[in-house]
Design a protein around this motif. Structure first.
Motif, PDB file in Angstrom:
ATOM      1  N   ARG A 197       0.849  -1.189   0.000  1.00  0.00           N
ATOM      2  CA  ARG A 197       0.000   0.000   0.000  1.00  0.00           C
ATOM      3  C   ARG A 197       0.889   1.245   0.000  1.00  0.00           C
ATOM      4  NH1 ARG A 197      -3.035  -3.464   3.388  1.00  0.00           N
ATOM      5  NH2 ARG A 197      -1.913  -2.715   5.226  1.00  0.00           N
ATOM      6  N   VAL A 198       0.718   2.079  -1.003  1.00  0.00           N
ATOM      7  CA  VAL A 198       1.540   3.288  -1.151  1.00  0.00           C
ATOM      8  C   VAL A 198       0.624   4.502  -1.252  1.00  0.00           C
ATOM      9  CG1 VAL A 198       3.313   4.447  -2.515  1.00  0.00           C
ATOM     10  CG2 VAL A 198       3.290   1.946  -2.384  1.00  0.00           C
ATOM     11  N   ALA A 199       0.738   5.402  -0.281  1.00  0.00           N
ATOM     12  CA  ALA A 199      -0.029   6.648  -0.294  1.00  0.00           C
ATOM     13  C   ALA A 199       0.843   7.756  -0.879  1.00  0.00           C
ATOM     14  CB  ALA A 199      -0.482   7.008   1.116  1.00  0.00           C
ATOM     15  N   PHE A 200       0.243   8.622  -1.681  1.00  0.00           N
ATOM     16  CA  PHE A 200       1.035   9.702  -2.269  1.00  0.00           C
ATOM     17  C   PHE A 200       0.189  10.970  -2.375  1.00  0.00           C
ATOM     18  CE2 PHE A 200      -1.024   7.486  -5.695  1.00  0.00           C
ATOM     19  CZ  PHE A 200      -1.291   8.417  -6.684  1.00  0.00           C
ATOM     20  N   PHE A 201       0.856  12.104  -2.278  1.00  0.00           N
ATOM     21  CA  PHE A 201       0.180  13.394  -2.415  1.00  0.00           C
ATOM     22  C   PHE A 201       1.188  14.442  -2.863  1.00  0.00           C
ATOM     23  CE2 PHE A 201       1.473  13.054   2.041  1.00  0.00           C
ATOM     24  CZ  PHE A 201       2.117  14.262   2.282  1.00  0.00           C
ATOM     25  N   SER A 202       0.669  15.559  -3.359  1.00  0.00           N
ATOM     26  CA  SER A 202       1.491  16.700  -3.745  1.00  0.00           C
ATOM     27  C   SER A 202       1.259  17.828  -2.753  1.00  0.00           C
ATOM     28  CB  SER A 202       1.133  17.176  -5.154  1.00  0.00           C
ATOM     29  OG  SER A 202       1.410  16.198  -6.122  1.00  0.00           O
ATOM     30  N   THR A 203       2.259  18.681  -2.578  1.00  0.00           N
ATOM     31  CA  THR A 203       2.119  19.832  -1.695  1.00  0.00           C
ATOM     32  C   THR A 203       2.349  21.115  -2.481  1.00  0.00           C
ATOM     33  OG1 THR A 203       4.462  19.870  -1.054  1.00  0.00           O
ATOM     34  CG2 THR A 203       2.998  18.471   0.246  1.00  0.00           C
ATOM     35  N   GLY A 204       1.599  22.143  -2.128  1.00  0.00           N
ATOM     36  CA  GLY A 204       1.807  23.447  -2.767  1.00  0.00           C
ATOM     37  C   GLY A 204       0.521  24.206  -2.966  1.00  0.00           C
ATOM     38  N   ALA A 259       0.522   7.642   6.962  1.00  0.00           N
ATOM     39  CA  ALA A 259       1.310   6.636   7.683  1.00  0.00           C
ATOM     40  C   ALA A 259       0.425   5.591   8.353  1.00  0.00           C
ATOM     41  CB  ALA A 259       2.193   7.320   8.722  1.00  0.00           C
ATOM     42  N   SER A 260      -0.811   5.958   8.664  1.00  0.00           N
ATOM     43  CA  SER A 260      -1.707   5.009   9.341  1.00  0.00           C
ATOM     44  C   SER A 260      -2.334   4.006   8.387  1.00  0.00           C
ATOM     45  CB  SER A 260      -2.817   5.767  10.071  1.00  0.00           C
ATOM     46  OG  SER A 260      -3.686   6.394   9.134  1.00  0.00           O
ATOM     47  N   CYS A 261      -2.321   4.308   7.065  1.00  0.00           N
ATOM     48  CA  CYS A 261      -3.016   3.421   6.122  1.00  0.00           C
ATOM     49  C   CYS A 261      -2.103   2.819   5.070  1.00  0.00           C
ATOM     50  CB  CYS A 261      -4.153   4.176   5.440  1.00  0.00           C
ATOM     51  SG  CYS A 261      -3.612   5.520   4.353  1.00  0.00           S
ATOM     52  N   ALA A 262      -0.812   3.176   5.077  1.00  0.00           N
ATOM     53  CA  ALA A 262       0.067   2.740   3.995  1.00  0.00           C
ATOM     54  C   ALA A 262       1.386   2.197   4.533  1.00  0.00           C
ATOM     55  CB  ALA A 262       0.327   3.901   3.033  1.00  0.00           C
ATOM     56  N   ASP A 263       2.031   1.399   3.709  1.00  0.00           N
ATOM     57  CA  ASP A 263       3.370   0.901   4.021  1.00  0.00           C
ATOM     58  C   ASP A 263       4.431   1.920   3.642  1.00  0.00           C
ATOM     59  OD1 ASP A 263       2.522  -1.938   4.660  1.00  0.00           O
ATOM     60  OD2 ASP A 263       1.848  -1.797   2.576  1.00  0.00           O
ATOM     61  N   VAL A 264       4.137   2.701   2.600  1.00  0.00           N
ATOM     62  CA  VAL A 264       5.076   3.699   2.092  1.00  0.00           C
ATOM     63  C   VAL A 264       4.295   4.970   1.796  1.00  0.00           C
ATOM     64  CG1 VAL A 264       6.750   4.277   0.288  1.00  0.00           C
ATOM     65  CG2 VAL A 264       6.512   1.906   1.055  1.00  0.00           C
ATOM     66  N   VAL A 265       4.892   6.108   2.120  1.00  0.00           N
ATOM     67  CA  VAL A 265       4.276   7.403   1.857  1.00  0.00           C
ATOM     68  C   VAL A 265       5.201   8.199   0.937  1.00  0.00           C
ATOM     69  CG1 VAL A 265       3.435   9.566   2.851  1.00  0.00           C
ATOM     70  CG2 VAL A 265       3.145   7.417   4.112  1.00  0.00           C
ATOM     71  N   LEU A 266       4.624   8.728  -0.138  1.00  0.00           N
ATOM     72  CA  LEU A 266       5.372   9.564  -1.076  1.00  0.00           C
ATOM     73  C   LEU A 266       4.731  10.939  -1.120  1.00  0.00           C
ATOM     74  CD1 LEU A 266       5.580   7.123  -4.148  1.00  0.00           C
ATOM     75  CD2 LEU A 266       7.169   7.288  -2.230  1.00  0.00           C
ATOM     76  N   LEU A 307       7.942   7.260   9.075  1.00  0.00           N
ATOM     77  CA  LEU A 307       6.867   8.041   9.678  1.00  0.00           C
ATOM     78  C   LEU A 307       6.064   7.158  10.615  1.00  0.00           C
ATOM     79  CD1 LEU A 307       5.303  10.098   6.730  1.00  0.00           C
ATOM     80  CD2 LEU A 307       6.583  11.001   8.684  1.00  0.00           C
ATOM     81  N   TRP A 308       5.801   7.667  11.808  1.00  0.00           N
ATOM     82  CA  TRP A 308       4.966   6.938  12.762  1.00  0.00           C
ATOM     83  C   TRP A 308       3.542   7.458  12.649  1.00  0.00           C
ATOM     84  CZ3 TRP A 308       7.028   2.945  15.469  1.00  0.00           C
ATOM     85  CH2 TRP A 308       8.421   2.848  15.463  1.00  0.00           C
ATOM     86  N   PRO A 309       2.540   6.579  12.620  1.00  0.00           N
ATOM     87  CA  PRO A 309       1.156   7.026  12.478  1.00  0.00           C
ATOM     88  C   PRO A 309       0.698   7.913  13.640  1.00  0.00           C
ATOM     89  CG  PRO A 309       1.292   4.609  12.475  1.00  0.00           C
ATOM     90  CD  PRO A 309       2.671   5.120  12.650  1.00  0.00           C
ATOM     91  N   THR A 310       1.106   7.560  14.865  1.00  0.00           N
ATOM     92  CA  THR A 310       0.707   8.355  16.034  1.00  0.00           C
ATOM     93  C   THR A 310       1.915   8.688  16.896  1.00  0.00           C
ATOM     94  OG1 THR A 310       0.153   6.285  17.183  1.00  0.00           O
ATOM     95  CG2 THR A 310      -1.651   7.473  16.099  1.00  0.00           C
ATOM     96  N   HIS A 311       2.590   7.641  17.365  1.00  0.00           N
ATOM     97  CA  HIS A 311       3.758   7.841  18.222  1.00  0.00           C
ATOM     98  C   HIS A 311       4.681   6.638  18.046  1.00  0.00           C
ATOM     99  CE1 HIS A 311       0.860   5.400  20.457  1.00  0.00           C
ATOM    100  NE2 HIS A 311       1.894   4.841  21.054  1.00  0.00           N
ATOM    101  N   LEU A 320       7.577   3.780   5.534  1.00  0.00           N
ATOM    102  CA  LEU A 320       8.727   4.448   4.923  1.00  0.00           C
ATOM    103  C   LEU A 320       8.233   5.721   4.247  1.00  0.00           C
ATOM    104  CD1 LEU A 320      11.230   2.020   3.183  1.00  0.00           C
ATOM    105  CD2 LEU A 320      11.322   3.067   5.432  1.00  0.00           C
ATOM    106  N   PHE A 321       9.043   6.755   4.300  1.00  0.00           N
ATOM    107  CA  PHE A 321       8.655   8.037   3.722  1.00  0.00           C
ATOM    108  C   PHE A 321       9.709   8.519   2.743  1.00  0.00           C
ATOM    109  CE2 PHE A 321       8.962  12.735   3.900  1.00  0.00           C
ATOM    110  CZ  PHE A 321       7.747  13.037   3.299  1.00  0.00           C
ATOM    111  N   PHE A 322       9.253   8.910   1.550  1.00  0.00           N
ATOM    112  CA  PHE A 322      10.106   9.561   0.565  1.00  0.00           C
ATOM    113  C   PHE A 322       9.500  10.930   0.273  1.00  0.00           C
ATOM    114  CE2 PHE A 322      10.886   5.074  -0.192  1.00  0.00           C
ATOM    115  CZ  PHE A 322      12.245   5.012  -0.480  1.00  0.00           C
ATOM    116  N   GLY A 323      10.213  11.970   0.649  1.00  0.00           N
ATOM    117  CA  GLY A 323       9.790  13.317   0.307  1.00  0.00           C
ATOM    118  C   GLY A 323      10.491  13.721  -0.975  1.00  0.00           C
TER     119      GLY A 323
END
Length: 434
Positions: A197-204, A259-266, A307-311, A320-323
């Motif tokens: 499961r990979v969550a991704f979003f854009s910022t700006g 982080a609470s719903c995915a294995d990797v966050v982009l 990234l930790w979902p809560t603590h 895992l997080f890739f910015g």
């Protein structure tokens, strides 16, 4: 729990301000551990999934001795000493064997059986003479005995795959040929790792989604579409979280939710040193930082860690997080150099390095030593088979059209300087990568 400090001690000369690409890739490999969950799926649903265990063949392949071509099967003992007899051998045709229809009658010495490709070898026979090497007259054939050896053109039971042997190994990504192979063994379902499961979003604040009006000073968000397409090629479960505004509260909520719903966050954008780049500061609060800046171009501002979902909790598995950078080309380059391998490894796949070829640069290329550069290129084959390559033109990390025109990346090593025309360089073709 391993920390970024532990990782740093495992990598020589760790410098979080400008980490060489090879050292950063080593850190990512250390942290990208496979997910443990497996499931069984039907064979038709196994394409592009990663095998969680070896698939053991329940049968011999082929299941019986059979003919490798159309011809005539006979006892090769008659070829034992062709030098002592006439070079031309004559045999009587005793019957016919077809695929799915075996010849079950006796085959006496001096006889043969007309046989088709794939048909079982009749009892008492061990050699097949190709049809085009014979002359048939009525129910007899003649051929040059000196042009064939005993055992020719026979496929033996189990010679392709023996019963009890591994047909496919754990960690293999199932391809179309593998599906056919498993079907030939009668395997109806296989054990595979669950899809990552990979969550991704854009910022700006300046980003708009396709279909929305484009206000003054705004741009359409291409990065989410690019990331979604690249993730689709890896057969992961992709979760598009949309556009997140440059507000600390919104970014924190997005990171925690992801982080609470995915294995990797982009994420893309918001990881440089600008005043509005909140992602870095939040990341340092919410997770463990592996590295932040790299000695590479494009893609210097690349954040990596957990990234930790809560603590922080040893019973929780952090994501895992890739910015990723905000520039479109930098997003693609950093994805292929870091994210792709990590996702494959976490999916349980045995990861092979991308194909790298040597090509002759047809133009000079400017390059500053002290960083790895990935330039977009167009590779062609010369008449003598030599690979030639030239950059696509402007190498700005916002010029996405140059990535569309390219068919490879030109890889210029960390220590390398300017490249003169006619000099060999390394290239990574897009075929099989993108």
């Amino acid at each position: 729990m391993t920390t970024s400090e532990d990782i740093s001690r495992c990598v020589p000369a760790h410098d979080a301000q400008a980490l060489p690409v090879a050292q950063a890739q080593a850190i990512v490999r250390r942290w990208a551990q496979p997910v443990a969950t497996a499931e069984r799926v039907a064979l038709r649903a196994s394409l592009d999934r990663v095998l969680a265990e070896d698939v053991i063949s329940p049968i011999d392949v082929p299941s019986h001795d059979n003919a490798a071509m159309d011809g005539y099967a006979f006892d090769g003992a008659v070829l034992a000493d062709p030098a002592s007899g006439p070079p031309e051998l004559e045999l009587e045709v005793a019957g016919q064997a077809l695929a799915g229809h075996a010849f079950t009658g006796p085959v006496a010495r001096g006889q043969c059986v007309r046989i088709m490709t794939g048909a079982p070898i009749p009892a008492g026979c061990d050699t097949v003479i190709a049809q085009e090497q014979t002359v048939r007259t009525g129910e007899r054939i003649a051929f040059d005995a000196q042009k064939i050896s005993r055992g020719a053109n026979c496929r033996r039971a189990g010679e392709d795959l023996a019963r009890g042997r591994a047909a496919l190994s754990a960690g293999r990504i199932v391809r179309a040929a593998d599906v056919g192979l498993l079907a030939s063994l009668g395997v109806a379902e296989v054990a595979v790792h669950r899809r990552l499961r990979v969550a991704f979003f854009s910022t700006g604040d300046e980003l708009r989604s396709v279909g929305e009006p484009l206000d003054a000073g705004c741009v359409y968000d291409s990065n989410r579409y690019t990331l979604g397409a690249m993730l689709a090629r890896l057969n992961v479960e992709a979760l598009d979280l949309g556009i997140v505004r440059d507000e600390p509260a919104a970014l924190e909520a997005a990171l925690r939710s992801a982080a609470s719903c995915a294995d990797v966050v982009l994420s893309s954008g918001g990881v440089s040193v600008g005043d509005a780049d909140f992602t870095r500061r939040l990341f340092e609060t919410l997770g463990d930082v592996g590295f932040w800046q790299l000695a590479m171009r494009p893609g210097r501002p690349l954040a990596f860690g957990r990234l930790w979902p809560t603590h922080r909790d040893d019973d929780l598995r952090p994501a895992l997080f890739f910015g990723l950078p905000g520039n479109p080309v930098a997003v693609m380059v950093t994805f292929y150099q870091f994210v792709r391998e990590a996702l494959l490894a976490m999916s349980g796949a045995k990861v092979d390095a991308p194909l790298q070829l040597r090509a002759i640069s047809s133009t000079s290329i400017k390059k500053r030593p002290g960083r790895t550069e990935y330039q977009r290129g167009v590779a062609t084959r010369a008449a003598d088979g030599t690979w030639l390559v030239a950059p696509t033109g402007s190498q700005g990390s916002g010029v996405l059209s140059s990535m569309s025109r390219a068919n490879c990346l030109i890889v210029l090593a960390h220590e390398q300087g300017d490249v003169a025309a006619g000099t060999p360089v390394e290239i990574v073709p897009f075929d099989g990568l993108i």
